[in-house]
Design an enzyme around this catalytic site. Structure first.
Site, PDB file in Angstrom:
ATOM      1  N   TYR A 156       1.134 -16.158 -76.900  1.00 24.12           N
ATOM      2  CA  TYR A 156       2.254 -15.213 -77.878  1.00 24.12           C
ATOM      3  C   TYR A 156       2.730 -14.088 -77.736  1.00 24.12           C
ATOM      4  O   TYR A 156       3.716 -13.750 -77.803  1.00 24.12           O
ATOM      5  CB  TYR A 156       0.802 -14.431 -79.107  1.00 24.12           C
ATOM      6  N   LYS A 160       6.543 -13.305 -77.281  1.00 26.98           N
ATOM      7  CA  LYS A 160       7.586 -11.822 -78.010  1.00 26.98           C
ATOM      8  C   LYS A 160       8.840 -11.522 -77.128  1.00 26.98           C
ATOM      9  O   LYS A 160       8.499 -10.153 -77.659  1.00 26.98           O
ATOM     10  CB  LYS A 160       6.579 -11.262 -78.304  1.00 26.98           C
TER      11      LYS A 160
END
Length: 261
Positions: A156, A160
């Site tokens: 994750y 990002k």
């Protein structure tokens, strides 16, 4: 406050969390809205409130964005409805918490598709149209996690980091063409993020947790000013700044301690 009367804004991930607050904030500025997410029911309820409260037009589109081809598909659908998007809020995304090797690979890949590839497709489809008109606004929602390697959120945080660098580069590329691109990098916020990711909030997260509306307002203010990147909240700004002073190996060890349940 930037006035958007009569202009169209597209908000992805509009069925919960930041997406609903982005929709509300843009409606307050007079923007007509296209709301897109998998779940129609919460978006229909939101659309009814926004039409009633602000007198704006709202289109609701139920669509799974975590698959290839969604950028052109959504762009074509809106073109058929004679909707030209002036503001794109690329908000849809989620996280998967836990040790990487214990996470279901199909869920991790679905997350990466949504967080990076679909975001890229949507940006490409609508940015091209904005460049041809010589105006437009694109906000990409990244994360404070994009500023450092984050064990238990390894994939994750990496996704990002992509969003952060992608958006900052586009800010420089597209500004001369009349298109403003900004990246919003929130820290932990009182949305459904933790519940979806599978994590219980830690003491650190409870201490620094922000409400979603101030985060949204910070992102929109940066977007309309043409700022490349913004981090909402003093604690989050200090976290990102401290990473400049610490060795990368230490950053990930500290991140692990802060993220562990």
């Amino acid at each position: 406050m930037e006035k958007l009367n009569g202009k169209w804004a597209l908000v992805t991930g509009a069925s919960s969390g930041f997406g609903m607050d982005f929709a509300g904030a843009l409606a307050e500025r007079g923007a007509n809205l296209v709301l897109v997410a998998r779940r129609r029911e919460p978006m229909e309820a939101l659309a009814a409130r926004l039409r009633s409260d602000h007198g704006v037009k709202v289109e609701v589109i139920g669509m799974d964005l975590a698959r290839p081809g969604v950028g052109l598909e959504l762009k074509q659908l809106l073109s058929e409805r004679d909707i030209a998007v002036d503001v794109l809020i690329n908000n849809a995304g989620y996280g998967v918490y836990g040790d990487f090797v214990e996470q279901a690979l199909d869920r991790t890949l679905d997350m990466l598709q949504l967080n990076m590839l679909s975001l890229t497709e949507l940006t490409h489809a609508f940015a091209a149209d904005m460049v041809s008109r010589g105006s437009g606004h694109i906000l990409l929602v990244a994360s404070l996690g994009g500023y450092q390697a984050t064990p238990t959120y390894a994939a994750y945080a990496a996704s990002k980091a992509y969003v952060l660098l992608f958006g900052e580069a586009l800010n420089t590329e597209l500004a001369p063409k009349g298109v403003k691109v900004s990246v919003l990098s929130p820290g932990i916020t009182a949305t459904q993020f933790l519940a979806v990711s599978g994590q219980r909030p830690t003491l650190y997260q409870r201490l620094v947790m922000m409400r979603p509306r101030p985060v949204v307002n910070t992102g929109l203010a940066a977007l309309f000013k043409g700022k490349a990147s913004v981090i909402p909240g003093l604690a989050n700004k200090l976290t990102a700044f401290s990473n400049r002073l610490a060795p990368r190996s230490l950053q990930s060890k500290v991140a692990l301690q802060l993220m562990k349940n």
